[in-house]
Design an enzyme around this catalytic site. Structure first.
Site, mmCIF file in Angstrom:
data_model
loop_
_atom_site.group_PDB
_atom_site.id
_atom_site.type_symbol
_atom_site.label_atom_id
_atom_site.label_comp_id
_atom_site.label_asym_id
_atom_site.label_seq_id
_atom_site.Cartn_x
_atom_site.Cartn_y
_atom_site.Cartn_z
ATOM 1 C CG HIS B 103 -2.379 1.726 -13.059
ATOM 2 N ND1 HIS B 103 -3.695 2.077 -12.850
ATOM 3 C CD2 HIS B 103 -2.330 1.214 -14.323
ATOM 4 C CE1 HIS B 103 -4.399 1.796 -13.941
ATOM 5 N NE2 HIS B 103 -3.597 1.275 -14.837
ATOM 6 C CG HIS B 105 -6.552 -2.473 -14.993
ATOM 7 N ND1 HIS B 105 -6.004 -3.132 -16.077
ATOM 8 C CD2 HIS B 105 -6.144 -1.190 -15.112
ATOM 9 C CE1 HIS B 105 -5.292 -2.286 -16.798
ATOM 10 N NE2 HIS B 105 -5.360 -1.103 -16.238
ATOM 11 C CG ASP B 128 -10.362 5.287 9.837
ATOM 12 O OD1 ASP B 128 -10.822 6.219 10.514
ATOM 13 O OD2 ASP B 128 -10.498 4.084 10.152
ATOM 14 C CG HIS B 168 -7.241 3.380 -17.114
ATOM 15 N ND1 HIS B 168 -6.226 4.197 -17.513
ATOM 16 C CD2 HIS B 168 -6.663 2.180 -16.890
ATOM 17 C CE1 HIS B 168 -5.087 3.507 -17.544
ATOM 18 N NE2 HIS B 168 -5.333 2.285 -17.173
ATOM 19 C CE1 TYR B 228 3.541 -4.301 14.365
ATOM 20 C CE2 TYR B 228 4.111 -5.005 12.144
ATOM 21 C CZ TYR B 228 3.790 -5.312 13.455
ATOM 22 O OH TYR B 228 3.717 -6.613 13.848
#
Lengths: 237, 237, 237, 237
Positions: B103, B105, B128, B168, B228
């Site tokens: 999460h 902002h 993609d 938010h 990778y």
């Protein structure tokens, strides 16, 4: 005014803290060249610690910080205090709970200030930290109490720790200098996000009851009980 | 709930990984001050590793990361968990393939979220990684399951690993915490590019069949077979 | 195809050079995560050096770079080549003077590409480096020669070393890989400046005769005779 | 022209200073690749120190700086001087109080220059440093005195140390090279802030009497008496 050994120790700590906090202003790109300043009140004394005028951020040391009384007179330090000292001093004289003041010309907050437009409370982050719209203060010239009075008159009855001074830039306050720096970082961040959002259309407001719920939770529940720094130190002992 | 030696070892690794991934959030300037968080599910256990609440990114260490159960209760760690823990926990309870949640902002993604407008699939990079428009989730207050439910309801039947929560900011998910961080980096990047492009005119959409072709190729052909990191380690042995 | 000792030495140098040039892409924030790639032609051989697919910029080493023939087949290296290898290879096959190719999704250049709008030649810096408007190439799916053909068809008769591929991003070419990276840096810079300028009004064009005068001077007079790097090395010897 | 030991010493200091000041251009992201340049007049001599043409900022050393006469002829140094040397030289010949000149293509200042629009004096920071609107200079080709003449004609009767050359970018002047770099940093900062502010509406102007009050205070009262650098050195002795 005599300075006891105990006050000397507190002042030395505040000088270091103020120096470290100035580095946050450059880290978050809130200031350029020598503009901007942080001050900290010396608790229980009519004194404050503040940046010297026209000082380079790169070479700033704790020792460079100057001590002034709450009328802006130099009490200790080899350099002339910030040209914004009178404004900081006015705030400390009239807002006894304020322990730190910050001033920047950060880009997006200053852009709202230039238009004289409050930043609307349209993000949960604005509600969390500012408890509503971020208000605009008057246009005021430097050189007397006009700026300080503008800050105090605007913030006295507001939940917001930030005021956007017209054609000038943001001032922020806090319980401590660190809280005021946090508000300076956050006012720029929300000023930028709301600006960018508004460029492509209207933003629905947040219900005032939800704003209050968010503000009260963030102010009281967020973070570590007793504060993060203290908890971490306790934890690492 | 007992924690075996094997689970302890896995948790120690996840704490380090989560700590390193938080550094990616600051590297890509997706977060400021103490905002934002990464969590990782402990595979095969009803546990997750997450950032403590109100923690400084600069001083964050692997040991600071806390372990919670999937109802957000603290299981191990000296600090209070992130205030967004309930949302992460809800996602893990309801989306068994999700191994990481992020999460932020971040500015541009939050700007689309504030307007409540999905990011249209007008770049090959959106096709993609997100397989179509990046969807908007509901406005939800912190403090109960509202945010978690909003995330899950929006993403359950979507190809997109990112949801823009109204007023938010973005939440992203992934098979691993690293994948969720990648989605957080990419949602901000495409939010910015599409925003800027749209400022000066309309953007032609990509044909839905081409979106699907791009998405399937990127998900299945791009990168190293076996991943990778593993390939590089094998290569350097 | 046999690789002689001399070619091996050249390839080792190009691997290091390509690795260093990838660091310029992150320095100028033209790429995020693992997106973007630089390649260099092996002079006088039907070979190229290119970034592996899905590779982290932070851990990229010269040894990770892979060698392919000009049909994109792996010739040397432990990793799978960039998913854009076919496009680079097509350019080398059809433009014999090109020694380097770069692809990014840099924000502002991609924003113009998404709208399918050429960047107008309204700055002396555009005239200097691009010699006119920066052209738009077709929308093309990855997976065959479509992207390569779109680049070559657009740039073959243009002074510009950059093409804006629709809904995708810029590709740049150069006499060397360094020149192609320079063009990638400059296309983003002028894309940004012209975008920002245009946001608040129209920009007067530069007279085509002046564009030609600027282009010819910059291509022939600017810099050190014999090239800056060689001159500096000579100077420091 | 013979160079005495004393002048040699001054030139060595100015070479170091000019080198350090070029690092400020990259620090504030005013330049990319090899574009942009700083020069310093050698006090009391018909000489200047300037960056070599096409030089990498990363590898720039004090020794690389070249010395030219005030007609742009190379007097000392192994590299060819900046392609903007003629413009700097013209300024020094016609403005005897100018000790430093800076040229960049910084994004926002160049954006105003491209539209040929002065930056209005709507921020206290513009009044402080520029004393009014920041003026636009003519379009001028490189290669003769046109650019220099455009700078001098625009700034001769202005308080502003910055001119926005049409379709090109800003040139700034100062009593010293450091002052000219400061003006280059500040012109970009105010160009950005005013641009962003104007995107969402009109900005009220500052009363001309207030502009003058701010300008005079900032030029005469701000900073340390005797200059910050000297005061700090004195202080630390």
């Amino acid at each position: 005014m005599t300075i006891t050994a105990e006050v000397s120790r507190v002042i030395a700590e505040l000088r270091q803290q103020a120096c470290d906090l100035h580095a946050q202003l450059t880290h978050y790109e809130l200031v350029i060249w020598t503009a901007g300043n942080v001050s900290a009140r010396v608790p229980g004394r009519e004194l404050m610690v503040i940046k010297p005028s026209g000082a380079d951020y790169d070479s700033l040391s704790a020792d460079d910080m100057v001590v002034c009384d709450l009328y802006g007179n130099l009490v200790d330090g080899a350099l002339a205090p910030s040209s914004d000292t009178a404004a900081h001093a006015y705030v400390y004289r009239h807002m006894p709970d304020v322990g730190g003041v910050v001033h920047t010309h950060s880009t997006y907050a200053t852009a709202w200030a230039a238009r004289g437009e409050p930043i609307p409370c349209v993000l949960t982050m604005v509600a969390d930290e500012f408890g509503g719209d971020i208000p605009v203060g008057p246009f005021a010239l430097i050189g007397d109490d006009s700026i300080g009075r503008g800050i105090v008159d605007t913030l006295r009855d507001s939940r917001s720790p930030a005021v956007l001074m017209r054609n000038h830039g943001p001032f922020t306050i806090g319980r401590t200098a660190r809280d005021a720096v946090k508000a300076a970082v956050m006012v720029e961040d929300v000023a930028r996000t709301v600006h960018i959002s508004r460029q492509l259309g209207a933003i629905p407001p947040i219900d005032p009851a939800d704003v209050t719920a968010l503000f009260e939770r963030y102010q009281n529940v967020y973070g570590q009980p007793g504060g993060y720094t203290d908890t971490i130190q306790e934890n690492n002992r």
